[in-house]
Enzyme design. Structure first.
Site, mmCIF file in Angstrom:
data_model
loop_
_atom_site.group_PDB
_atom_site.id
_atom_site.type_symbol
_atom_site.label_atom_id
_atom_site.label_comp_id
_atom_site.label_asym_id
_atom_site.label_seq_id
_atom_site.Cartn_x
_atom_site.Cartn_y
_atom_site.Cartn_z
ATOM 1 N N ASP A 263 1.396 -7.858 -5.329
ATOM 2 C CA ASP A 263 2.158 -6.606 -5.287
ATOM 3 C C ASP A 263 2.599 -6.318 -3.856
ATOM 4 O O ASP A 263 2.345 -5.245 -3.307
ATOM 5 C CB ASP A 263 1.328 -5.451 -5.835
ATOM 6 C CG ASP A 263 2.188 -4.239 -6.208
ATOM 7 O OD1 ASP A 263 3.404 -4.415 -6.403
ATOM 8 O OD2 ASP A 263 1.643 -3.128 -6.295
ATOM 9 N N GLY B 258 -2.051 9.220 -1.519
ATOM 10 C CA GLY B 258 -1.179 8.458 -2.400
ATOM 11 C C GLY B 258 -1.816 8.242 -3.751
ATOM 12 O O GLY B 258 -3.011 8.477 -3.953
ATOM 13 N N ARG B 259 -0.994 7.797 -4.698
ATOM 14 C CA ARG B 259 -1.451 7.534 -6.056
ATOM 15 C C ARG B 259 -0.998 6.146 -6.462
ATOM 16 O O ARG B 259 0.099 5.708 -6.119
ATOM 17 C CB ARG B 259 -0.888 8.560 -7.048
ATOM 18 C CG ARG B 259 -1.362 9.982 -6.840
ATOM 19 C CD ARG B 259 -0.660 10.911 -7.810
ATOM 20 N NE ARG B 259 -1.199 12.267 -7.786
ATOM 21 C CZ ARG B 259 -0.803 13.198 -6.939
ATOM 22 N NH1 ARG B 259 0.150 12.923 -6.052
ATOM 23 N NH2 ARG B 259 -1.333 14.407 -6.975
ATOM 24 N N GLY B 260 -1.841 5.476 -7.236
ATOM 25 C CA GLY B 260 -1.488 4.167 -7.762
ATOM 26 C C GLY B 260 -1.816 4.081 -9.231
ATOM 27 O O GLY B 260 -2.252 5.065 -9.849
ATOM 28 N N LYS C 142 -10.480 5.446 -1.645
ATOM 29 C CA LYS C 142 -9.754 5.100 -2.865
ATOM 30 C C LYS C 142 -10.664 5.360 -4.058
ATOM 31 O O LYS C 142 -11.721 4.734 -4.197
ATOM 32 C CB LYS C 142 -9.320 3.633 -2.822
ATOM 33 C CG LYS C 142 -8.451 3.216 -3.992
ATOM 34 C CD LYS C 142 -7.944 1.787 -3.782
ATOM 35 C CE LYS C 142 -7.002 1.377 -4.893
ATOM 36 N NZ LYS C 142 -6.474 0.011 -4.696
ATOM 37 N N PRO D 62 -10.457 2.154 6.599
ATOM 38 C CA PRO D 62 -10.050 2.924 7.786
ATOM 39 C C PRO D 62 -8.753 3.670 7.504
ATOM 40 O O PRO D 62 -7.911 3.211 6.728
ATOM 41 C CB PRO D 62 -9.849 1.838 8.854
ATOM 42 C CG PRO D 62 -9.631 0.574 8.101
ATOM 43 C CD PRO D 62 -10.433 0.693 6.849
ATOM 44 N N PHE E 82 8.789 -19.377 22.547
ATOM 45 C CA PHE E 82 8.268 -19.223 21.203
ATOM 46 C C PHE E 82 6.738 -19.256 21.259
ATOM 47 O O PHE E 82 6.133 -19.943 22.093
ATOM 48 C CB PHE E 82 8.762 -20.343 20.288
ATOM 49 C CG PHE E 82 10.248 -20.334 20.071
ATOM 50 C CD1 PHE E 82 10.974 -19.157 20.132
ATOM 51 C CD2 PHE E 82 10.932 -21.516 19.803
ATOM 52 C CE1 PHE E 82 12.341 -19.135 19.929
ATOM 53 C CE2 PHE E 82 12.310 -21.512 19.612
ATOM 54 C CZ PHE E 82 13.007 -20.324 19.671
ATOM 55 N N MET F 98 -5.140 4.789 8.200
ATOM 56 C CA MET F 98 -3.995 4.285 8.947
ATOM 57 C C MET F 98 -3.121 5.469 9.370
ATOM 58 O O MET F 98 -2.483 6.119 8.527
ATOM 59 C CB MET F 98 -3.188 3.312 8.096
ATOM 60 C CG MET F 98 -3.910 2.021 7.762
ATOM 61 S SD MET F 98 -4.109 0.915 9.200
ATOM 62 C CE MET F 98 -5.860 1.112 9.513
#
Length: 602
Positions: A406, A286-288, A307, A354, A51, A356
């Site tokens: 979120d 993408g959209r938010g 963004k 950055p 572990f 992704m």
């Protein structure tokens, strides 16, 4: 274990070719482990099965993660022999003694986290050899001596925190640190900022200058005034740039708005228009609710995600932008998306991250193609652990703490190595430790919102834990947290309720993503479902903290907590507890996995 047995064990390690296990076993012997977190560190076992240890495909130890493990004792010089090590995390313990010089031999090291211990002595000059190092956090110890000038040669550094020690002398100012590296020296009372050197004066005039005509002398005087003004301007510009770079200076936030905004790069609107082809639709990633995200390429070829907040200047959008800008100075972790810069004009608010390369977990689960096959089970396990570590950092290592609000698969991004990166802090709320967590409006995504948040508007770290638990179910099932399509089969539209229904009906295998094609380890799926159910309990007080989730995913404490949960929540009339996994059958194809996949570090 007797001394003879220890000697035999050590000889076995050498014969077996597991010298790195020998090093870690030496570390174990030098530490006081009051909570038995190192219990699995058996001298005759493969260290890749221990572990808190992670290995690469060649069985080389790449990570030792013992943060907040309540360890004491001292470090050992043999650590410098772990040539594959990339992450050494021993923060939040009671480790004493000096930082071994031999750590400078770990040339593959990306992160050295020794903060919040009781280390003393100087910062080793040998750390200059760590030319791949991105995170160096030695804060909150009792280190003494001067800051090695050689640290300024580590150009890869993204974070340097030497605050709250007993360091003395002058802060170095030269070198090749990134212009926007978050650097902190606060809490070192005897550190001295470097003096500002005035510009060099011109050499004395030659003897022949005395014979120049009166008109010429007047011209020289006038020219001298211009030069004097220019020299002063150069000094001011030089000092301003020093402040703006934030390099080794603790500038109060109120003195410079740009420093207050996190020492980030401030892009011009034109730069980002060019990078995104004027925010062309073909570049939309993408959209938010508040923004669109565009793929962009900067002038130097760097790929970024830009963004762009919606043009209408709503109160929520403005607050979101300010929140993200302020958070960047305190939320820096390899499992968190690092804000690179921003642009602010009277009509535009833009954030630069950055890019992704592998998109989000949600897109990988539901938008597959030949070039992007389904996520395999070991990658899903790493995503679960990496995202938990990122959230735990937001909750425990940011002051004030950060609540994401979120957490979902769409907000967990994947870098080029499929390492999980928690993104989109636009809905996060900065809170003081004594805050009552009251919010004026519920933010989030249906299916991920904790019941107490929905009913009261009060968010806390436990609301993030709930969203994380649902995200684990997304990882396991490949399905959406809320999906009306399930109504066609008379199933629950809420993923959590759907999963609970399958468990009650003992159809556990039915909830594993069919795209895995039975290539998974049943026991590991079971453990991940257990963690998800613990995280999504109705009562927030019963849910674990994210740091506890990290430990459970690493194999520490899950069995005990799950047993307690069974006793409290699923006790039947008989004395036997209900086990929803009792009819689990391990698919034959499980054994098609390679041995190193089955024994994936926990």
């Amino acid at each position: 274990m007797t001394r003879n047995h220890e000697k035999i064990a050590q000889n076995f390690l050498v014969v077996s070719g597991t010298a790195e296990g020998d090093v870690l076993y030496e570390l174990k012997n030098n530490l006081v482990d009051s909570n038995n977190v190192l219990q699995s560190w058996d001298a005759i076992a493969d260290p890749c099965t221990w572990f808190h240890v992670t290995c690469n495909g060649e069985k080389g130890v790449t990570r030792v993660d013992l943060g907040n493990a309540k360890l004491s004792g001292e470090l050992v010089s043999q650590l410098g022999q772990l040539s594959n090590l990339e992450y050494l995390e021993l923060y939040g313990n009671n480790i004493t003694g000096r930082i071994p010089d031999e750590l400078g031999n770990l040339t593959n090291l990306l992160s050295l986290d020794l903060y919040q211990n009781k280390l003393d002595g100087p910062i080793p000059d040998m750390l200059k050899n760590l030319q791949k190092l991105r995170f160096l956090r030695l804060n909150n110890n009792t280190l003494t001596g001067t800051i090695p000038y050689s640290l300024t040669t580590i150009s890869s550094l993204e974070v340097l925190d030497l605050s709250h020690n007993h360091l003395t002398g002058q802060i170095p100012v030269d070198g090749s640190f990134s212009l926007f590296t978050p650097i902190s020296f606060a809490g070192n009372r005897d550190l001295v900022s470097p003096p500002v050197s005035p510009p060099s004066l011109p050499p004395p005039a030659s003897p022949q200058a005395a014979s120049i005509a009166t008109g010429a002398i007047a011209g020289i005087v006038a020219g001298g005034v211009v030069l004097l003004f220019a020299g002063s301007l150069i000094v001011c510009v030089w000092w301003s740039k020093k402040k703006r770079r934030g390099q080794f200076f603790n500038v109060p936030a109120e003195e410079d708005a740009e420093v207050h905004l996190g020492q980030l790069k401030r892009f011009s609107l034109r730069e980002l228009q060019v990078a995104t082809d004027n925010f062309g639709n073909k570049n939309i990633l993408g959209r938010g609710g508040f923004a669109k995200v565009y793929k962009g390429r900067l002038a130097d070829g760097t790929l970024v995600a830009v963004k762009r907040l919606k043009e209408e200047r709503t109160q929520g959008g403005e607050l979101q932008f300010q929140t993200e800008i302020e958070m960047i100075s305190m939320a820096v972790h390899r499992n968190l998306l690092q804000l690179q810069g921003f642009c602010m004009t009277p009509t535009e608010r833009l954030l630069v991250y950055p890019h992704m390369s592998n998109g989000s977990v949600a897109s990988c689960l539901r938008e597959r193609s030949e070039s992007q096959p389904a996520l395999d089970w070991p990658i899903r396990q790493r995503i679960a652990l990496g995202s938990a570590r990122g959230l735990a950092y937001l909750h425990d290592h940011c002051n004030p703490k950060i609540i994401h609000r979120d957490v979902k698969a769409a907000n967990i991004l994947l870098d080029e190595e499929f390492e999980a990166v928690v993104g989109d802090f636009g809905l996060a709320k900065l809170m003081d430790n004594k805050d009552t967590h009251v919010t004026t409006a519920v933010r989030g995504t249906i299916g991920h919102i904790a019941p107490e948040y929905l009913s009261t508007g009060k968010s806390s770290e436990k609301t993030d834990c709930f969203g994380y638990g649902v995200m684990l179910l997304e990882l396991i099932t490949g399905q959406r947290a809320f999906d009306l399509a399930r109504l066609a089969n008379d199933d629950n539209v809420m993923l959590l309720d759907w999963v609970k229904g399958l468990l009650i009906n003992k159809k556990l295998q039915s909830l594993v993503d069919e795209n895995l094609q039975s290539n998974y380890v049943a026991e590991q799926v079971e453990e991940l479902i257990q963690v998800a159910l613990l995280c999504t309990q109705d009562s927030p007080t019963e849910r674990p903290k994210m740091r506890e989730v990290v430990k459970m995913l690493e194999g520490d404490g899950l069995a005990e907590r799950w047993k307690k949960w069974q006793e409290e929540m699923f006790r039947q009339e008989s004395t036997n507890t209900y086990n929803p996994f009792s009819h689990w059958t391990i698919p034959d194809s499980t054994y098609k996995l390679r041995a190193d996949e089955v024994s994936e570090p926990r």
